[in-house]
Design a protein around this motif. Structure first.
Motif, short mmCIF file in Angstrom:
data_model
loop_
_atom_site.label_atom_id
_atom_site.label_comp_id
_atom_site.label_asym_id
_atom_site.label_seq_id
_atom_site.Cartn_x
_atom_site.Cartn_y
_atom_site.Cartn_z
N THR A 64 0.80 -1.23 0.00
CA THR A 64 0.00 0.00 0.00
C THR A 64 0.83 1.28 0.00
O THR A 64 0.31 2.37 0.26
N GLY A 65 2.14 1.18 -0.27
CA GLY A 65 2.98 2.37 -0.37
C GLY A 65 3.16 3.09 0.96
O GLY A 65 2.94 2.53 2.03
N TYR A 66 3.56 4.35 0.87
CA TYR A 66 3.80 5.15 2.08
C TYR A 66 2.51 5.65 2.72
O TYR A 66 2.47 5.94 3.92
N GLY A 67 1.47 5.82 1.91
CA GLY A 67 0.24 6.38 2.47
C GLY A 67 0.38 7.87 2.74
O GLY A 67 1.27 8.54 2.20
N ASP A 68 -0.50 8.38 3.61
CA ASP A 68 -0.60 9.83 3.81
C ASP A 68 -0.34 10.28 5.24
O ASP A 68 -0.73 11.37 5.64
N LYS A 69 0.31 9.44 6.04
CA LYS A 69 0.51 9.78 7.44
C LYS A 69 1.89 10.38 7.74
O LYS A 69 2.16 10.75 8.89
N LEU A 70 2.78 10.44 6.77
CA LEU A 70 4.10 11.01 7.02
C LEU A 70 4.00 12.49 7.33
O LEU A 70 3.13 13.20 6.82
N LEU A 108 6.47 -5.20 6.57
CA LEU A 108 5.91 -4.06 7.28
C LEU A 108 6.83 -2.84 7.32
O LEU A 108 6.71 -2.01 8.22
N HIS A 109 7.73 -2.71 6.35
CA HIS A 109 8.47 -1.46 6.21
C HIS A 109 7.53 -0.38 5.70
O HIS A 109 6.59 -0.66 4.95
N GLY A 110 7.82 0.87 6.10
CA GLY A 110 6.87 1.94 5.87
C GLY A 110 6.48 2.19 4.43
O GLY A 110 5.36 2.62 4.15
N ASP A 111 7.40 1.94 3.49
CA ASP A 111 7.09 2.20 2.08
C ASP A 111 6.26 1.10 1.45
O ASP A 111 5.90 1.19 0.28
N THR A 117 -3.29 2.14 6.69
CA THR A 117 -4.15 2.91 7.58
C THR A 117 -4.14 4.38 7.18
O THR A 117 -3.26 4.85 6.44
N THR A 118 -5.11 5.11 7.70
CA THR A 118 -5.23 6.53 7.39
C THR A 118 -5.89 7.22 8.56
O THR A 118 -6.37 6.57 9.50
N TYR A 119 -5.94 8.55 8.52
CA TYR A 119 -6.63 9.31 9.55
C TYR A 119 -8.10 9.48 9.18
O TYR A 119 -8.42 9.82 8.03
N ASP A 120 -8.99 9.25 10.14
CA ASP A 120 -10.39 9.54 9.87
C ASP A 120 -10.66 11.01 10.19
O ASP A 120 -9.74 11.79 10.50
N GLY A 121 -11.90 11.41 10.14
CA GLY A 121 -12.24 12.82 10.34
C GLY A 121 -11.89 13.37 11.70
O GLY A 121 -11.68 14.58 11.86
N SER A 122 -11.79 12.48 12.69
CA SER A 122 -11.46 12.93 14.05
C SER A 122 -9.97 12.85 14.34
O SER A 122 -9.54 13.18 15.46
N GLY A 123 -9.17 12.40 13.36
CA GLY A 123 -7.73 12.27 13.57
C GLY A 123 -7.30 10.92 14.08
O GLY A 123 -6.11 10.70 14.36
N LYS A 124 -8.22 9.99 14.20
CA LYS A 124 -7.90 8.63 14.65
C LYS A 124 -7.35 7.83 13.48
O LYS A 124 -7.81 7.96 12.34
N VAL A 125 -6.37 6.95 13.76
CA VAL A 125 -5.81 6.10 12.71
C VAL A 125 -6.69 4.86 12.57
O VAL A 125 -6.91 4.12 13.54
N VAL A 126 -7.19 4.64 11.34
CA VAL A 126 -8.12 3.53 11.07
C VAL A 126 -7.68 2.83 9.80
O VAL A 126 -6.91 3.37 8.99
N PRO A 127 -8.17 1.59 9.56
CA PRO A 127 -7.85 0.91 8.30
C PRO A 127 -8.33 1.71 7.10
O PRO A 127 -9.45 2.23 7.09
N GLU A 158 1.51 2.31 13.96
CA GLU A 158 0.28 2.88 13.41
C GLU A 158 -0.06 2.31 12.02
O GLU A 158 -1.18 2.47 11.54
N ASN A 159 0.92 1.63 11.41
CA ASN A 159 0.67 1.03 10.10
C ASN A 159 0.03 -0.34 10.19
O ASN A 159 -0.45 -0.86 9.17
N PHE A 160 0.02 -0.96 11.38
CA PHE A 160 -0.54 -2.32 11.45
C PHE A 160 -1.36 -2.59 12.71
O PHE A 160 -2.29 -3.40 12.67
N GLN A 161 -1.09 -1.93 13.83
CA GLN A 161 -1.86 -2.21 15.03
C GLN A 161 -3.35 -1.89 14.90
O GLN A 161 -4.19 -2.65 15.40
N PRO A 162 -3.74 -0.80 14.23
CA PRO A 162 -5.17 -0.54 14.07
C PRO A 162 -5.91 -1.64 13.30
O PRO A 162 -7.12 -1.79 13.47
#
Length: 292
Positions: A64-70, A108-111, A117-127, A158-162
């Protein structure tokens, strides 16, 4: 690209830049710069490809690449540009986050898993993919949960625990068949439980390489091992095994990080430790497979 009874899509989470020495490990720069010219900061460009496998009944996403949490600083450091890159690539195929059934992380390397996972509207990290089951090797999870000084920076919980908290995580115990056409095989070296994804359909075989071979040159020259590999000698033997299997069975190799070459077929050379990749245009008709 139609591949047997499935369709393969190579999609992108963008490109980034990283130090060239890391990609080539102990190989002197005077040798590796013949393969790739670095920029003024000694960096090379890397692609962030993911593989979408479309079967008759399921959509399977690999990495899934780096995603948008960096953070902004982290993005600037690797020159990663743009938001929602992977999701935009999926949207161009008419696919949304709710459509993905399975996600397979090669490791499970970041890239490779940042977009899990991503941030939802409240800032929580979710799948990122609310309906998907995420398939990760059990040993890879253990190493990510309990990293050492060398691996701590690249394993981010945060990339796998949620995924586990949401009940969407499937821990795999070694080589595993995921669907009728898709299986994973443990390919240790880059990490202890790195896994490659094998697609077998209609008499054809393809393999998504992940970081077993970030670039084709790592399969062409077995001794060329990145500095990132935690078990470099194991990497060489893993590549040797995969290379001979790929040649003998005309396996289409799919590469995640090379900026131009996404796929190819490996050929033997006169040297036992050297191979040659024949690049393959994924838009062309596939070659016949002669059986395992």
């Amino acid at each position: 690209m139609r591949f047997g009874n499935v369709t393969l899509h190579m999609i992108s989470d963008g490109t980034y830049w990283e130090d060239g020495g890391g990609l080539f490990g102990l190989v002197p720069k005077v040798l590796w710069e013949r393969v790739a010219k670095p920029d003024e900061r000694n960096r090379l460009q890397f692609e962030l490809r993911s593989l979408l496998i479309e079967t008759d009944t399921q959509l399977v996403l690999v990495d899934t690449g780096y995603g948008d949490k960096l953070s902004e600083k982290e993005r600037e450091h690797i020159s990663l540009v743009g938001e929602h890159r992977l999701l935009d690539s999926l949207e161009k195929l008419g696919i949304g986050p709710l459509d993905v059934d399975l996600v397979i992380d090669t490791h499970l390397h970041g890239d490779h898993c940042g977009g899990n996972t991503t941030y939802d509207g409240s800032g929580k990290v979710v799948p990122t993919f609310p309906r998907a089951t995420y398939c990760i090797q059990r040993l890879e999870l253990a190493d990510a949960l309990f990293p050492n000084e060398r691996t701590r920076a690249t394993y981010r919980r945060e990339n796998f625990q949620p995924l586990e908290q949401a009940g969407q995580l499937r821990a795999l115990w070694g080589d595993t068949r995921i669907t009728d056409e898709v299986r994973v095989i443990v390919t240790a070296g880059h990490t202890r439980a790195h896994q490659c994804v094998v697609i077998e359909s209609g008499g054809q075989v393809a393999m998504f390489m992940g970081d077993v071979a970030s670039w084709p040159i790592h399969m062409e020259r077995l001794a060329w091992v990145p500095a990132y590999d935690v078990e470099p000698m194991v990497s060489i033997e893993t590549k040797r095994r995969l290379a001979h299997w790929a040649v003998d069975n005309q396996v289409l190799l799919l590469f995640e990080h090379h900026p131009q070459i996404a796929a190819g077929y490996l050929q033997r050379t006169e040297r036992p430790d050297r191979f040659r990749l024949e690049p393959h245009d994924l838009q062309l008709a596939d070659r016949p497979h002669h059986g395992l």
